[in-house]
Design a protein around this motif. Structure first.
Motif, PDB file in Angstrom:
ATOM      1  N   GLN A  64      25.093  65.168 -62.625  1.00 22.32           N
ATOM      2  CA  GLN A  64      26.406  64.698 -63.066  1.00 22.32           C
ATOM      3  C   GLN A  64      27.506  65.724 -62.794  1.00 22.32           C
ATOM      4  OE1 GLN A  64      26.712  62.183 -66.567  1.00 22.32           O
ATOM      5  NE2 GLN A  64      24.575  62.576 -67.073  1.00 22.32           N
ATOM      6  N   GLU A  65      27.419  66.368 -61.657  1.00 21.01           N
ATOM      7  CA  GLU A  65      28.438  67.322 -61.251  1.00 21.01           C
ATOM      8  C   GLU A  65      29.394  66.655 -60.265  1.00 21.01           C
ATOM      9  OE1 GLU A  65      26.396  70.568 -59.488  1.00 21.01           O
ATOM     10  OE2 GLU A  65      25.293  71.103 -61.318  1.00 21.01           O
ATOM     11  N   ILE A  66      30.686  66.873 -60.440  1.00 16.54           N
ATOM     12  CA  ILE A  66      31.687  66.364 -59.502  1.00 16.54           C
ATOM     13  C   ILE A  66      31.711  67.297 -58.287  1.00 16.54           C
ATOM     14  CG2 ILE A  66      34.134  65.905 -59.106  1.00 16.54           C
ATOM     15  CD1 ILE A  66      34.372  65.151 -62.046  1.00 16.54           C
ATOM     16  N   THR A  67      31.413  66.755 -57.128  1.00 17.61           N
ATOM     17  CA  THR A  67      31.384  67.571 -55.913  1.00 17.61           C
ATOM     18  C   THR A  67      32.596  67.348 -55.019  1.00 17.61           C
ATOM     19  OG1 THR A  67      30.092  65.879 -54.718  1.00 17.61           O
ATOM     20  CG2 THR A  67      28.859  67.576 -55.922  1.00 17.61           C
ATOM     21  N   ASP A  68      33.280  66.211 -55.189  1.00 20.96           N
ATOM     22  CA  ASP A  68      34.443  65.902 -54.356  1.00 20.96           C
ATOM     23  C   ASP A  68      35.167  64.717 -54.979  1.00 20.96           C
ATOM     24  OD1 ASP A  68      36.274  66.058 -52.332  1.00 20.96           O
ATOM     25  OD2 ASP A  68      34.853  65.754 -50.698  1.00 20.96           O
ATOM     26  N   SER A  69      36.269  64.323 -54.380  1.00 22.08           N
ATOM     27  CA  SER A  69      37.002  63.166 -54.883  1.00 22.08           C
ATOM     28  C   SER A  69      37.704  62.450 -53.738  1.00 22.08           C
ATOM     29  CB  SER A  69      38.027  63.588 -55.947  1.00 22.08           C
ATOM     30  OG  SER A  69      39.012  64.432 -55.386  1.00 22.08           O
ATOM     31  N   ILE A  70      38.058  61.201 -53.985  1.00 28.80           N
ATOM     32  CA  ILE A  70      38.784  60.379 -53.017  1.00 28.80           C
ATOM     33  C   ILE A  70      40.041  59.869 -53.715  1.00 28.80           C
ATOM     34  CG2 ILE A  70      38.658  58.399 -51.448  1.00 28.80           C
ATOM     35  CD1 ILE A  70      35.568  58.571 -51.744  1.00 28.80           C
ATOM     36  N   ASP A  71      41.194  60.241 -53.201  1.00 28.78           N
ATOM     37  CA  ASP A  71      42.455  59.848 -53.831  1.00 28.78           C
ATOM     38  C   ASP A  71      42.772  58.378 -53.583  1.00 28.78           C
ATOM     39  OD1 ASP A  71      42.794  62.464 -54.652  1.00 28.78           O
ATOM     40  OD2 ASP A  71      44.027  63.002 -52.920  1.00 28.78           O
ATOM     41  N   PHE A  72      43.416  57.790 -54.578  1.00 31.22           N
ATOM     42  CA  PHE A  72      43.911  56.415 -54.414  1.00 31.22           C
ATOM     43  C   PHE A  72      45.281  56.517 -53.746  1.00 31.22           C
ATOM     44  CE2 PHE A  72      45.802  52.413 -55.311  1.00 31.22           C
ATOM     45  CZ  PHE A  72      44.758  51.526 -55.486  1.00 31.22           C
TER      46      PHE A  72
END
Length: 242
Positions: free
Chosen positions: A167-175
């Motif tokens: 459950q680690e955040i490794t990246d993100s995708i912007d809206f």
């Protein structure tokens, strides 16, 4: 008996339309427990094992397989046959080395899309709400019921790439304009497109998004229905090789 039945089971004709069951075969079906997904957007694990994957011939056999820890959801063995499985969850059967991701089809039904083992260790989670807590930290509420404490830099509608089961955040995708979105509601459910324009209203009317498909066709959908899945390319494998 009627009271117990209503608590533990659900009348088939009242089950969500996306469930793969026939309303007239039996009176009752499995009712999901409270969990990460609402009943309207989930499938009980027993239905997945017996009715979708077909690895069990009946409910008793499905319960045995689940209770033995043979089915993983997001990297963790789930032994509750009523556990609610929903959109973007990763289902793994270690014994058969098969892995699936839960995605909607064009009719809005939740389906299991086969994926390669290398893609089982992450999932996409949409930020549905965020709040500021003590210490200036930000709490992200995700579409699958998870909460994450992070530094600022995220906004509602963005999608985080979550490593599972850690459950680690490794990246993100912007809206944002130009990114790729999967439509999760309305008449365009299941369609893929690139965000062409985001229309923010200053009234009680909902915000909308203009999407453009690969063949350059455009359509309008509600902002809440757009789940961003990639920037230049989708971050996940999609049905039909999209």
């Amino acid at each position: 008996m009627a009271i117990m039945g209503s608590r533990k089971h659900l009348k088939r004709f009242k089950a969500p339309k996306h469930w793969p069951i026939h309303p007239k075969e039996n009176k009752w079906t499995t009712k999901p427990n409270a969990g990460p997904h609402a009943i309207e957007g989930s499938l009980p694990l027993l239905l997945i094992v017996r009715d979708i994957l077909g690895v069990a011939d009946n409910a008793r056999e499905a319960k045995r397989i689940i209770n033995n820890g043979e089915i993983l959801v997001d990297g963790r063995a789930r032994k509750d046959y009523k556990f609610p499985v929903g959109f973007m969850d990763v289902i793994e059967i270690p014994k058969s080395e098969k892995v699936y991701r839960v995605l909607p089809d064009e009719k809005g039904r939740l389906t299991l899309h086969s994926i390669v083992a290398e893609n089982k260790d992450f999932k996409l989670c949409k930020i549905t709400e965020k709040t500021t807590i003590s210490g200036g930290k930000t709490q992200l509420n995700l579409h699958d019921g998870r909460n994450h404490i992070v530094d600022n830099g995220y906004k509602v509608g963005d999608v985080v790439i979550l490593k599972v089961p850690e459950q680690e955040i490794t990246d993100s995708i912007d809206f944002v304009k130009g990114n790729i979105g999967l439509i999760t509601g309305g008449k365009h459910t299941g369609e893929i497109g690139r965000i062409k324009e985001i229309n923010i209203t200053k009234s009680s009317m909902p915000n909308t998004v203009e999407m453009e498909t690969e063949d350059k066709k455009t359509f309008l959908t509600l902002k809440d229905y757009v789940f961003v899945i990639g920037k230049e390319e989708p971050a996940i494998a999609l049905p039909g090789g999209k």
